[in-house]
Design a protein around this motif. Sequence first.
Motif, PDB file in Angstrom:
ATOM      1  N   ALA A  23      51.648  54.166  49.785  1.00 21.28           N
ATOM      2  CA  ALA A  23      50.313  54.925  49.254  1.00 21.28           C
ATOM      3  C   ALA A  23      50.972  54.974  47.550  1.00 21.28           C
ATOM      4  CB  ALA A  23      50.217  56.443  49.431  1.00 21.28           C
ATOM      5  N   CYS A  31      41.485  58.455  51.121  1.00 24.17           N
ATOM      6  CA  CYS A  31      41.380  57.019  52.066  1.00 24.17           C
ATOM      7  C   CYS A  31      40.175  55.361  51.310  1.00 24.17           C
ATOM      8  CB  CYS A  31      41.307  57.453  53.633  1.00 24.17           C
ATOM      9  SG  CYS A  31      42.917  58.238  53.859  1.00 24.17           S
ATOM     10  N   SER A  32      39.086  56.234  51.038  1.00 26.59           N
ATOM     11  CA  SER A  32      38.207  55.221  50.622  1.00 26.59           C
ATOM     12  C   SER A  32      38.544  53.787  50.228  1.00 26.59           C
ATOM     13  CB  SER A  32      36.679  56.064  49.937  1.00 26.59           C
ATOM     14  OG  SER A  32      37.467  56.379  48.800  1.00 26.59           O
ATOM     15  N   ALA A  53      40.726  51.808  52.296  1.00 27.12           N
ATOM     16  CA  ALA A  53      40.184  51.287  53.075  1.00 27.12           C
ATOM     17  C   ALA A  53      39.233  50.105  52.872  1.00 27.12           C
ATOM     18  CB  ALA A  53      39.437  51.855  53.759  1.00 27.12           C
ATOM     19  N   VAL A 104      46.344  53.719  55.885  1.00 33.24           N
ATOM     20  CA  VAL A 104      45.081  54.305  56.054  1.00 33.24           C
ATOM     21  C   VAL A 104      44.885  55.421  57.085  1.00 33.24           C
ATOM     22  CG1 VAL A 104      42.996  54.030  56.703  1.00 33.24           C
ATOM     23  CG2 VAL A 104      43.280  52.831  54.853  1.00 33.24           C
ATOM     24  N   SER A 111      47.312  58.380  56.795  1.00 35.52           N
ATOM     25  CA  SER A 111      46.150  59.319  56.427  1.00 35.52           C
ATOM     26  C   SER A 111      45.538  60.265  57.027  1.00 35.52           C
ATOM     27  CB  SER A 111      45.538  58.815  54.866  1.00 35.52           C
ATOM     28  OG  SER A 111      46.801  58.279  53.944  1.00 35.52           O
ATOM     29  N   LEU A 112      44.527  59.578  57.962  1.00 32.20           N
ATOM     30  CA  LEU A 112      43.213  60.409  58.331  1.00 32.20           C
ATOM     31  C   LEU A 112      44.227  61.464  59.736  1.00 32.20           C
ATOM     32  CD1 LEU A 112      41.240  56.835  58.444  1.00 32.20           C
ATOM     33  CD2 LEU A 112      40.689  58.906  57.324  1.00 32.20           C
ATOM     34  N   GLN A 125      46.548  65.907  57.784  1.00 31.12           N
ATOM     35  CA  GLN A 125      45.556  66.465  57.064  1.00 31.12           C
ATOM     36  C   GLN A 125      46.119  67.347  57.029  1.00 31.12           C
ATOM     37  OE1 GLN A 125      42.968  65.009  54.767  1.00 31.12           O
ATOM     38  NE2 GLN A 125      42.698  62.881  55.851  1.00 31.12           N
TER      39      GLN A 125
END
Length: 567
Positions: free
Chosen positions: A275, A443-444, A447, A497, A500-501, A504
């Motif tokens: 990241a 995350c957006s 992605a 991704v 990370s999802l 949280q």
Amino acid sequence: MAEQPCLGPPASPAPPNPRTHPRDKWSKKMDFLLSVVGFAVDLGNVWRFPYICYQNGGGAFLIPYTLMAVFGGVPLFYMELALGQFHRTGAIPIWKRICPIFKGIGFAICIIGLYVSFYYNTIIAWALYYFYSSFSGTLPWASCDNPWNTPDCTNYFGKSNVTWTNFSRSPAEEFYTRKVLEIQKSGGLHDIGGIRWQLLLCLFLIFTIVYFSLWKGVKTSGKVVWVTATLPYVVLLILLIRGATLPGAWRGVVFYLRPDWSKLLSTAVWVDAAAQIFFSLGPGFGVLLALASYNHFHNNCYRDALVTSAVNCLTSFLSGFVIFTVLGYMAEMRDVEVEDVARDKGPSLLFITYPEAIANMVGSTFFAIIFFLMMITLGLDSTFGGLEAVITAVMDEYPQLLAGRRELFVLALITVCFLGSLSTLTYGGAYVVKLLEEFGAGCSILAVVLLETIAVSWFYGIQRFSHDVKAMLGFTPGLFWKLCWVAISPALLAFIVISSLLDQPPLTLFDYQYPEWSISAGFLIGASSFICIPLYTVYKLVWTPGSLKQVRTGQERTTPWLLGGLG
């Protein structure tokens, strides 16, 4: 034939004819390189990398960091520079040439760029406020004898007869929270309060500088970066020399580099390394596409990618020494462990911990002035790049409407960014900044860059892309780069991704725990940009005439459109 959702593998489109499509060019090669370095080297290099490094094994962290850079960050950095230089267009219209059904990626990039501008420039405004406050004989955060201080204010730096409790607050912390932010006047996100007019003026000045740096295009921004991209290195060198001469500096350096090999067995460390490198180098923000689109067609973007990405990574590593020599000094003065003074992260490291150490140095006023000047220039460079990505993308998408009207469009964009930042200038603005930082480009953006890599490597086709590179540079990318683009880099991005999802942690700032509704709002903010991609894909499929199969040759043999670039 009507335009299909995704082009098949026939010959790559020719770049725009400069005679029929006039386009600005960089005045000098160095203008471009400094712009790329200025964008990639931002405030995150100073606050994020040192914190993540010591949290994830010190010197041992350099192993996953280097591997993620080699197999993930640098290949995508190279890919974006090559795409922008070949197609010579911004992040939205470029997809007409690559794969039209993925055009939503360009719109998503622009929305993310706006979200970043809403909070990032506010952080620069805080630095400007500190810069102005530094012009005094005694720095205002050096003592507890100020109107904004509370009974909990405790100045124990270098004092052995002062007791520190859980309720104690340093003068630097109270200056940041109670004077700069005035966060005590806010009850949280549900009650952010009025606007701090001092910060409003600071932000207005920042956006004024940004406007007059961008309004004429790369001809002006390319000159400004000669100051904003080089000055931080002069200041970093000065601060490094000063930090190295402080008592206890060696303790900080040892703490920074001492390897903890057991950390390498943790998945979280590898996620953090990946990241950090992706956010540091910045593929996916559309900035590299935009900046490279103003290059000459045969510019050696391969060499540029290697040089600028190496400069970025080395700057992050150097910043760690600048930070930790000072943290070692603080630990020496407080007679505590370095770990006890290295807990702050994010803006708190730059606005509380480091200023506190500066306030107790000889020549504190001078070092405060150059430190916050460095922060302002680091932030401005990244703002230039982020907004140029949006400007280039939109102007290239609507040339008939915006041609010859760049100044007005840039003014309109800056106005939108300024108005969008107003909530971050309130008494509870720091809570809004944290929320946008976590979800606006979290995350957006990862992605988005994942889908971008897949679209280029799998749909447009790695062979076609390699031929484009050969047309510009005279040689085809090697097997290593192709493997990274097709498989390794997308796998790393998917890994980040998903991780990370699934992980949280609770979102907090100071003593404030973000409520559940704000976390839901944050996910909606993140989804609002990414949703452009599937929405545009559906739109393209519905409105494009013909079947889902397209004729690739004059024969009757057909190929499913989804496999267009792989044939």
